[in-house]
Each structure stands twice: as C-alpha cells, then as structure tokens.
Design an enzyme around this catalytic site. Sequence first.
Site, PDB file in Angstrom:
ATOM      1  N   ASP A 206      49.757  39.540  55.628  1.00 62.38           N
ATOM      2  CA  ASP A 206      50.806  39.670  54.361  1.00 62.38           C
ATOM      3  C   ASP A 206      51.566  39.410  55.348  1.00 62.38           C
ATOM      4  OD1 ASP A 206      51.227  40.428  51.056  1.00 62.38           O
ATOM      5  OD2 ASP A 206      52.326  42.060  52.749  1.00 62.38           O
TER       6      ASP A 206
ATOM      7  N   GLU B  97      48.752  34.378  55.948  1.00 68.03           N
ATOM      8  CA  GLU B  97      49.767  34.434  54.637  1.00 68.03           C
ATOM      9  C   GLU B  97      51.492  34.123  55.126  1.00 68.03           C
ATOM     10  OE1 GLU B  97      51.935  35.994  50.095  1.00 68.03           O
ATOM     11  OE2 GLU B  97      51.679  36.880  51.855  1.00 68.03           O
TER      12      GLU B  97
HETATM   13  C1  BGC Z   1      52.014  40.072  48.854  1.00 71.20           C
HETATM   14  C2  BGC Z   1      52.838  40.255  47.582  1.00 71.20           C
HETATM   15  C3  BGC Z   1      53.362  41.248  47.663  1.00 71.20           C
HETATM   16  C4  BGC Z   1      54.663  40.770  49.289  1.00 71.20           C
HETATM   17  C5  BGC Z   1      54.584  41.989  49.850  1.00 71.20           C
HETATM   18  C6  BGC Z   1      52.689  39.459  50.104  1.00 71.20           C
HETATM   19  O1  BGC Z   1      52.993  38.226  49.922  1.00 71.20           O
HETATM   20  O2  BGC Z   1      50.456  38.653  48.569  1.00 71.20           O
HETATM   21  O3  BGC Z   1      51.655  39.959  46.872  1.00 71.20           O
HETATM   22  O4  BGC Z   1      54.184  41.236  46.585  1.00 71.20           O
HETATM   23  O5  BGC Z   1      53.780  40.909  49.852  1.00 71.20           O
HETATM   24  O6  BGC Z   1      53.994  42.763  50.698  1.00 71.20           O
END
Ligand code: BGC
Length: 543
Positions: free
Chosen positions: A220, A280
């Site tokens: 994340d 991500e």
């Molecule tokens: C997740 C989100 C989340 C954020 C903070 C992201 O990119 O996919 O859903 O709100 O990280 O953790």
Amino acid sequence: MPFSPEPGTATPRTQREWWRDAVIYQIYVRSFADSDGDGEGDLPGIRSRLPELAALGVDAVWLTPFYVSPLADGGYDVADYRDVDPRFGTLADFDALTAAAHDLGLRVIIDVVPNHTSSAHRWFREAAAAEPGDPVRSRYIFRPGRGAAGEEPPNNWNSIFGGPAWTRLKRPDGTPEEWYLHLFDAEQPDLNWTSAEVHAEFDDVLRFWLDRGVDGFRIDVAHGMVKDAALPDIAEGQKADLLDGTTRLPYFDQEGVHEIYRRWRTIADSYPGQRALVAEAWVEDAERVARYLRPDELHQAFNFEYLQAGWDPRRVREVVDRSLASNGAVGAPTTWVLSNHDVTRHVTRFGGGATGLRRSLAATLLTLALPGSAYLYQGEELGLPEVTDLPEDALQDPTWERSGRTERGRDGCRVPLPWEGAEPPFGFGPAGTVPWLPVPAEWAGLTRAAQRADPGSPLALYTAALRARREAAVGAGDAVEWLDTGPEVLAFRRGAGFACAVNMSGAAAVVPLTGEVLVASGPVEQRADGVVLPADTAVWLRG
Ligand code: BGC
C-alpha cells in the site's frame, strides 16, 4: 490446474514464474461475503465462495486488509499487523482460507500497509503518551509547530483525504504540543522510515505472513514511505491526490524507497515457491513505475496509467506501448487493471448504462489479451456499476468528512456483492443481514446466480475469456504487433495464433482478421474481408 507450492522445493529455472502472467482477483474483504450476518464480509465468507473464483478461472486472489483495525479507512489503518480483526475472523480462519485457496490452485496475496499505522496501534499510543523527544516518538514523524506558539502546522502539506496533513497532539489537560504527520486520515499517522526499528518491524511482519504461506504482498502507498528529510513546503496550489502521480512531491517517489524494496526482495526470495511483491505506486509515468521493478526490487506494479486511459484508443495504445517498453527494459511484466476499491467502477467511467457496460466488456477483452498480468476487481465480472446514490448517512470513506462533505469518496465501488436471490442483500450474508452499505434493489438481475444461468452475461464472458486466455497462454510473451486499422480501432496480433480487435469508434467497423472466434463481447459477423465489429465491441480470434 492445482499446483502445490511445496515448502522447501526450489523452483526449476525453466519453470515460468507464476506472477508474470497471472490474473489476480481483488477481494475487498468487507464487501465480498459475510458468513456471520454482522453486515461485513469476513474470511470464512471468502472461503465458502472460493470455488466460484476457481470456476471463474483466476490464478490468485488479493485480499485487502483484514487486520485488527478501527476501520477509520476501511482497514488501511492497522492497529495490529499480526492478527485478524474479530469482525473478519481469526488467524485460524486465515490459515483455513489460505489452505482452501491453495487446494483450488489459487495463490493468495495480502495487503501490507507500511506507510502509516492506525492511531490505535500500540506504538502510536505509546508515542502520544510520551514526552517530545522520547525515542518512542521517533517511530512516527513528530515536529514542533511553526508560529510563535507552535500553532501553525510544521509545513503546508495536505492530507490526501482533504484538510491539513498534520494534527496537533494535546496533553490530557488540553495543553497543545507537537504535531504529527498523516498523509491520509488523522487516524493514520505516518511511520518514520528513517527509524531502524520501523524497518525491523516490517521485516518481521512480512516474515510472519510468509511463514503462514502467503504467496505475496500488495504494498500500500509503496511510493510514500520515504519523505524528503527537510519536509519542505510544497508550491502553492500543488495537491496531494492519491490518484495523481503526475506532480513531483516531497513525500512521494523519493529515492530512498528503493532501498526498502531491495531488502524486501531478499526476504521474499528467501522463501520457496515464488513469493511476489506488487507496488501500489501512483507515480509520474511508466518509466518511474519501472524503477520499482528493477530485477532486485519488486515483481509487479499496478499500471494506473492504463486504468486512467479512458475510452480513448490513441491514449490506450500509447499507454500499452509505453508500459511494455518501460517494464520490458527492466525485465518486468506489465500489469493491466481497470478498477479497484479506490476508483469509480469502469462501467460507470465508460459512460454508464448499456453503453458503459458494452465498453467495459470490450475493455476487459482488451485487458486480458495483453501480455503480462491482469487484476480484476470483485464485481466487475458481474458488470456492476458504481453506486452513485448511496444515502449520505451511509457514507464511511473518510474523504466525505475531511472534504467538508463535498467529496463522496470511494464507497460507491465498495458496495457488497450480490450473490443470489431476489432481494437485497442478495445472499451477501445469511437471511436478515443488514450490509454495511446498502445494496441496490436493481441488482436483482446482476447476481452471480442469475448470471450463471445466462450465457450472454458478463460472468459468462469473463469465464470464457479467462479459459481461452489460459488455454492459449495469452499472458505469456511481451510482444504486441499492432495492425493498421486506423486510429479508432485497436487490433493486434500476439504471435501467429492469436489476435484481438476492439472497436472504439462510434460505428461498426470491418477489421481485416480471419480465423476462429474465441470470444466476443457482442455480436460479430465474419466475412471474407474480415470481421465486422459493432461499436464498442471486442473480439478474440485464433488462426
Ligand atoms: C489504498 C486506499 C487507502 C490508502 C491509505 C491506498 O492507496 O488503496 O484504499 O485509503 O492507501 O492507506
């Protein structure tokens, strides 16, 4: 075809790495299937429905966070990284789910959230109770405020969910003291990745889950952990938007993150069975993404440029070429993704209604025809649209409150899945379950059971496409050979035996391709001079 990732078995060099062309299905745990009727999905619910995903034909599942959490941000606010929130089950449920998935031939990827913890995490509670300067505070980013009495935040950064990225602590008697950084909600304090303790903690968290048999992690905010040490102000008007990687910011995509991933790669590689790490990372462009995928870093990254390309053939083709070139240059596979739990569902992005659905199914065939790995977001195989009219009092995304109730946030793509039956919540939970977000009554025709019985359904198309993709090893290789079909129709061959065409123009088009139709997202006609594709339609051909 079931596999058994035998612990201790070295992977022969000749065996293809599974993540290079896997189709990975994202399960938003809270909204997938509720086994106990508390209105929230859970791990036993997922386990009971896994055969449906095996039947769909995906290779792996990615579970969003199920850890102990106050759910201030749907679980991306973790209070204990080594346990399951009682709402979602137990560690034993997790083990049973992983075993059941492996028995069905499905790999399991889980989320790791290293940029921030929950404010309910033991570390943050200790930090808040300690004095400024106490070493327990150095796990987070605490700073004195600016202004004569420290009443101004330490810099001008904003939270991605709206409002300032800093919150000032108060002593129990109300005396204000230091500020702490949170790029997201105030209940998600950012960790300090210059702290050796933070590094050691996450090494251990990764090992904890690898030891339990997970096949990988989705990282994340993978571009966010390291901040410019000077914490400089950003330029007036610069905005911290999660979905905008195009602006260079002192808290995203800093050089130091790569060192973390080199370390994590050595941890993943020390386990048998090809464990994979996926980033991500909302960063500037395909070349910046590829820097996360150098051979000693991560295995994959989400291709958000592709997700954002829209129903625009020129842009799509450009993104496909650029991502393949950038990732190819570092020997990494490209991923393709159209939806996830943070963005408006693509049926709706592509125009909604019948047009949006037609385009989204055509886009799915395009996505699954490209070389590399693909991510599906739960419910897209049912053609679910975004729910845009959730009642305001049901909204739970922190964006809603932090934006002063101007941005509704991401709940519309997180509505619980419809499984069967004629009444909401359509088998999401046992009879009488009140789901955490209301499920629209209009989804009666979109349940999985209804679609299973309909050969013309989105579910039938996804299932057929995934089967054909696997049989023809469509994800393998990295070459896309475009055909000259004019700017509005995308058509390409993948080696000698497989071709895909998508008509993104507003009218029917003849594409000079012949052969056996493997799958089509709408009615196609074959003629001597090629295949006639209606507007917003895609086809796969063999031969
Ligand atoms: C997740 C989100 C989340 C954020 C903070 C992201 O990119 O996919 O859903 O709100 O990280 O953790």
